[in-house]
Design an enzyme around this catalytic site. Structure first.
Site, short mmCIF file in Angstrom:
data_model
loop_
_atom_site.label_atom_id
_atom_site.label_comp_id
_atom_site.label_asym_id
_atom_site.label_seq_id
_atom_site.Cartn_x
_atom_site.Cartn_y
_atom_site.Cartn_z
N CYS A 111 0.82 -1.21 0.00
CA CYS A 111 0.00 0.00 0.00
C CYS A 111 0.86 1.27 0.00
O CYS A 111 1.55 1.56 -0.96
CB CYS A 111 -0.97 -0.06 1.18
SG CYS A 111 -2.30 1.14 1.15
N HIS A 112 0.85 2.04 1.07
CA HIS A 112 1.66 3.25 1.20
C HIS A 112 3.06 2.96 1.75
O HIS A 112 3.91 3.85 1.78
CB HIS A 112 0.98 4.27 2.12
CG HIS A 112 -0.26 4.89 1.55
ND1 HIS A 112 -1.45 4.22 1.45
CD2 HIS A 112 -0.49 6.13 1.05
CE1 HIS A 112 -2.37 5.01 0.92
NE2 HIS A 112 -1.82 6.18 0.66
#
Length: 186
Positions: A111-112
């Site tokens: 994800c991030h």
């Protein structure tokens, strides 16, 4: 070469980790027989983020600054917006990521969390995926961003979002079982 049921895996996180992105890999890797530890900034339990609010707590086994990368086969970094943004400004985190990288060990970020890899200087020239809003950061750091459920380049495993977690965990297992990965020092 390390069988997954002999592997020792470290997850690093802080408050605001995406709930599923810590719990799913932790639980699945443990079910496959790996020893999995969670390290946090202060060595205390942390609270996840789920949907639009705070989620459940996760127990911590250690403090990130006290971890030695030599003791582990792989590093996993959950995403969420808050968790990797807080981790990437911590020198102990960046040094630990570089140590895992320089030792050729598996590093997985979802994800991030590739923000942390960008900060550690280890995405240049590599195929990387992430949540779509992190694409420009990856590209600006010299990475080759791809929109795939999982990307892997010399033991660096990345995924986009919670929907990709099954592929993410499967690739982590595969890379651990391949053994050490030769790469240039960070």
């Amino acid at each position: 070469m390390t069988a997954i049921d002999k592997a020792k895996i470290l997850i690093i996180a802080t408050n605001g980790f995406e709930q599923s992105e810590l719990e799913f890999p932790r639980d699945q890797l443990r079910m496959k027989g790996a020893e999995v530890h969670v390290a946090t900034l202060d060595g205390q339990r942390i609270k996840g983020w789920e949907g639009a609010d705070w989620g459940r707590e996760a127990e911590a086994d250690a403090k990130i600054s006290e971890i030695n990368s030599h003791d582990y086969d792989a590093l996993v970094i959950p995403g969420g917006q808050i968790n990797p943004d807080l981790l990437r400004v911590e020198p102990a985190v960046i040094n630990l990521v570089k140590d895992f990288h320089n030792e050729g060990k598996v590093i997985a970020a979802v994800c991030h969390a590739p923000w942390v890899l960008v900060e550690a200087g280890i995405v240049k020239g590599r195929e990387v995926t992430s949540y779509h809003s992190v694409k420009t950061d990856v590209v600006n750091a010299g990475g080759h961003w791809v929109d795939e459920p999982v990307a892997c380049d010399k033991g660096i495993v990345t995924s986009r979002k919670p929907d990709d977690l099954k592929d993410f965990v499967a690739k982590i297992v595969e890379e651990i079982e391949e053994g050490q990965h030769n790469r240039k020092a960070a």
